[in-house]
Structures are given as structure tokens and as C-alpha cells.
Design an enzyme around this catalytic site. Structure first.
Site, short mmCIF file in Angstrom:
data_model
loop_
_atom_site.label_atom_id
_atom_site.label_comp_id
_atom_site.label_asym_id
_atom_site.label_seq_id
_atom_site.Cartn_x
_atom_site.Cartn_y
_atom_site.Cartn_z
N ALA A 63 0.81 -1.23 0.16
CA ALA A 63 -0.03 0.00 -0.04
C ALA A 63 0.85 1.36 -0.18
O ALA A 63 2.18 1.14 0.52
CB ALA A 63 -0.88 -0.11 1.18
N GLY A 108 0.79 -5.04 1.15
CA GLY A 108 -0.46 -5.36 0.39
C GLY A 108 0.14 -5.81 -0.98
O GLY A 108 -0.86 -6.60 -1.46
N GLU A 111 -0.32 -9.46 -0.22
CA GLU A 111 -1.79 -9.70 -0.07
C GLU A 111 -2.62 -9.80 -1.30
O GLU A 111 -3.26 -10.72 -1.38
CB GLU A 111 -2.28 -8.68 0.95
CG GLU A 111 -1.73 -8.63 2.36
CD GLU A 111 -2.09 -7.67 3.25
OE1 GLU A 111 -1.42 -6.68 3.03
OE2 GLU A 111 -2.60 -7.81 4.30
N GLU A 131 4.30 -4.86 7.68
CA GLU A 131 3.52 -3.77 8.54
C GLU A 131 3.83 -3.28 9.82
O GLU A 131 3.88 -2.43 10.16
CB GLU A 131 2.13 -4.28 8.27
CG GLU A 131 1.43 -3.98 6.75
CD GLU A 131 1.72 -5.19 6.07
OE1 GLU A 131 2.38 -6.13 6.51
OE2 GLU A 131 0.91 -5.58 5.13
N1 CAA Z 1 4.44 3.26 -0.67
C1 CAA Z 1 4.85 4.29 -1.39
N2 CAA Z 1 6.16 4.51 -1.91
C2 CAA Z 1 6.92 3.48 -1.99
C3 CAA Z 1 6.58 2.35 -1.47
C4 CAA Z 1 5.28 2.37 -0.65
N3 CAA Z 1 5.07 1.06 -0.14
N4 CAA Z 1 7.49 1.69 -1.62
C5 CAA Z 1 8.60 2.14 -2.59
N5 CAA Z 1 8.08 3.65 -2.75
C6 CAA Z 1 8.63 4.42 -3.33
C7 CAA Z 1 9.84 5.13 -2.76
O1 CAA Z 1 9.34 5.96 -1.80
C8 CAA Z 1 10.94 5.56 -3.78
O2 CAA Z 1 10.03 6.57 -4.29
P1 CAA Z 1 11.12 8.07 -4.23
O3 CAA Z 1 12.02 7.87 -5.56
O4 CAA Z 1 10.12 9.18 -4.62
O5 CAA Z 1 11.74 8.15 -3.08
C9 CAA Z 1 10.34 4.74 -4.82
O6 CAA Z 1 9.37 3.76 -4.57
C10 CAA Z 1 11.63 3.65 -4.84
O7 CAA Z 1 11.78 2.98 -3.59
P2 CAA Z 1 13.29 2.94 -2.90
O8 CAA Z 1 14.01 4.34 -3.23
O9 CAA Z 1 12.95 2.68 -1.52
O10 CAA Z 1 13.79 1.54 -3.53
P3 CAA Z 1 14.91 0.68 -2.90
O11 CAA Z 1 15.48 -0.35 -3.85
O12 CAA Z 1 15.72 1.28 -1.99
O13 CAA Z 1 13.97 -0.21 -1.93
C11 CAA Z 1 12.09 -1.34 -1.06
C12 CAA Z 1 12.97 -1.09 -2.29
C13 CAA Z 1 12.79 -2.38 -0.16
C14 CAA Z 1 10.70 -2.23 -1.76
C15 CAA Z 1 11.47 -0.33 -0.37
O14 CAA Z 1 10.91 0.68 -1.31
C16 CAA Z 1 10.58 -0.59 0.74
O15 CAA Z 1 11.06 -1.12 1.75
N6 CAA Z 1 9.25 -0.07 0.45
C17 CAA Z 1 8.19 -0.09 1.30
C18 CAA Z 1 7.69 -1.68 1.61
C19 CAA Z 1 6.51 -1.87 2.40
O16 CAA Z 1 6.84 -1.51 3.79
N7 CAA Z 1 5.42 -2.11 2.18
C20 CAA Z 1 4.35 -2.47 2.90
C21 CAA Z 1 3.56 -1.28 3.01
S1 CAA Z 1 2.18 -1.15 4.16
C22 CAA Z 1 0.88 -2.22 3.51
O17 CAA Z 1 1.08 -2.47 2.41
C23 CAA Z 1 -0.12 -2.05 4.38
C24 CAA Z 1 -1.29 -3.10 4.01
O18 CAA Z 1 -1.30 -4.29 4.33
C25 CAA Z 1 -2.33 -2.57 3.13
#
Ligand code: CAA
Length: 257
Positions: A63, A108, A111, A131
């Protein structure tokens, strides 16, 4: 377009397209995916659906954290309900959905893959429910679907630690059924979809429905449902055709009737 659909005969491929955010899903994209899933469910010419993400890096990174960051509980409830609606539209679709996980499937994203009937992954895929590391819990069905798929113990470890796992571990714990080199993933997913599409459509859909009740009922009620669905399949022309073709040693010609 943040979600696109491509058709190849009876197979539809749905692609999440927001690569600049690693295909993280915001409300707009969830609504688009819900509309696509609803449209495909109503289309009897679609016999299998593949769900994947644009690019080599991500199926979906979850998400949209930037959109969620300032939500209050009322907004969060609407957001989780929308995510549930999308996942239910996939799991409840008449046709099988195959997740072709081409990179990270986190939160998500994982999921959505769990809502699909079949998951296959590229060698660079990674899965996780991170999460709790963000101060929340899985909100699009992960607390329910992950334990049902891989067992409570391993699911607890993954959800409570937030640990990310690679494709090989996902295969070992039964989260995916196959792992392929990246360049082969979509072709292999399409081959599975084609095999499904070559089978009797009514039988495929009845088998999906019968397996779905596993989670909602006890053994006796589940077997009763299976018996009804099995018997009903004998009302179809495809049952006559499938068995006649076997006996005549020829390929069946299924019509979906
Ligand atoms: N939401 C919004 N933006 C996201 C995102 C997310 N879940 N995941 C990645 N992005 C964005 C980053 O902010 C970044 O944007 P900018 O260039 O504008 O800064 C872009 O995508 C590239 O990401 P990274 O620079 O972080 O890339 P990376 O290779 O260094 O890392 C990653 C990759 C490990 C996937 C890292 O992006 C990450 O940890 N993302 C979040 C993953 C996460 O925690 N997901 C769970 C979300 S909560 C959820 O999903 C709740 C639910 O159950 C519904």
C-alpha cells in the site's frame, strides 16, 4: 493508466503500472484494479487471468505509505475495506487468477498475490509482510490468508517479525508453486493459464468454488458442497464431451456449456 489489461484469446494479463513507486498501490490504483477485476469476472470469454507488475523490480511494494501516513482511523477503515474488496474480487472471481510475482511483493503487494489462486515467482522475487515495522498490521487480508496458505506457525513468524524472504524460501514454504528466471516468468505463467483455459470452463470454476469453501466451513459441509458441484458438472455438455473424448482417444472440444 496505472492498471492495464492485455488480452490474448481467453487469457487476460493485468499489469500494475506505477514503477516509479515500485507499483505501490494508492486509492486510485486500488479502484482501478477493482474495476478491472469486476469487468473480467463478468466476461465469460476470459478463462484465466495473470496479475503482474511493470518492470523487473516490483510486483507491488505494498500500500502507498505516503498516502497512508496521515490517515485517521476512519480513512484507514475505508482504505482497508477497499483493499479487502479488491482481494475478494480476485479470490471470488469465477476464473482462476495467477500472480506472476516479478520482484518485491511486500505488504499489500504480498496480500494481492495471496488473493490469487496460484503464485509463481521470478528468481529475484521477494515476499514479506513488513507492516509491524511501520506500526500497523497487514490490512488487505494478510492476517487471514497467509496462515491459511502456509500454516499458522510460519505465517506468525513472517508477520510478527516483518522478515523478507526470497523466492527459494517462498517455494520451500509453499507460498509459491514455482520459481523461474525473470525472462521466463510471464511465459511460464501464460503456459499455466493456457493449460487452465484448455480445460472445461465450468469444471475449472466449480473446482475453484469448491476449494474456496475450505476456509469457510467444516469438512462435512465442504464435502457436501463438493458432492453437489460434482453432480452438477454432469449437467454440462463439457462433461459429456470430456469423457467421450477420453474414451475415443482424441482431444476434447470444450464449449463452456
Ligand atoms: N509506498 C509508497 N512509495 C513507495 C513504497 C510504498 N509502499 N515502496 C516504495 N516506494 C517508493 C519510494 O518511496 C521511492 O520513491 P522516491 O523515489 O520518490 O523516493 C521509490 O518507490 C523507490 O523505492 P526505494 O528508493 O525505497 O527503492 P529501494 O530499492 O531502495 O527499496 C524497497 C525497495 C525495499 C521495496 C523499499 O522501497 C521499501 O521498503 N518499500 C516499502 C515496502 C513496505 O513496507 N510495504 C508495506 C506497505 S504497508 C501495507 O502494505 C499495508 C497493508 O497491508 C495494506
Amino acid at each position: 493508466m496505472t492498471v492495464t489489461t492485455d488480452r490474448d484469446g481467453a487469457i487476460a494479463t493485468v499489469t500494475l503500472r506505477r514503477p516509479e513507486a515500485l507499483n505501490a498501490l494508492n486509492g486510485n490504483q486500488l479502484n482501478a484494479l477493482l474495476a478491472v477485476a469486476t469487468t473480467l469476472s463478468a466476461d465469460v470469454s476470459v478463462r484465466a487471468v495473470i496479475l503482474t507488475g511493470e518492470g523487473q523490480r516490483a510486483f507491488a511494494a505494498g500500500a502507498d505509505i505516503k498516502e497512508m501516513a496521515e490517515m485517521d482511523p476512519v480513512q484507514a477503515l475505508a482504505f482497508t475495506r477497499l483493499g479487502h474488496a479488491v482481494a475478494s474480487a480476485i479470490s471470488g472471481a469465477p476464473q482462476p487468477w495467477i500472480a506472476a510475482v516479478n520482484g518485491v511483493a511486500l505488504g499489500g503487494g504480498c496480500e494481492l498475490a495471496l488473493a490469487c489462486d496460484i503464485r509463481v515467482a521470478s528468481q529475484n522475487a521477494a515476499f514479506g509482510q513488513p507492516e509491524v515495522m511501520l506500526g500497523v498490521i497487514p490490512g488487505w487480508g494478510g492476517t487471514q490468508r497467509l496462515p491459511r496458505l502456509i500454516g499458522a506457525g510460519v505465517a506468525s513468524e513472517l508477520i510478527l517479525t516483518g522478515r523478507r524472504i526470497g523466492a527459494d524460501e517462498a517455494l520451500r514454504i509453499g507460498l509459491v508453486s514455482a520459481v523461474y528466471p525473470s525472462e521466463e516468468l510471464l511465459g511460464q505463467a501464460t503456459a499455466i493459464a493456457r493449460t487452465i483455459a484448455s480445460n472445461a470452463p465450468g469444471a475449472v470454476q466449480a473446482a475453484k468454488r469448491a476449494m474456496a469453501v475450505v476456509h469457510d466451513t467444516d469438512m462435512a459441509a465442504g464435502l457436501a458442497f463438493e458432492a453437489q458441484a460434482f453432480a452438477l458438472s454432469f449437467a454440462t455438455a463439457d462433461q459429456k464431451e470430456g469423457m467421450a473424448a477420453f474414451i475415443a482417444k482424441r482431444a476434447p472440444n470444450f464449449t463452456g456449456s
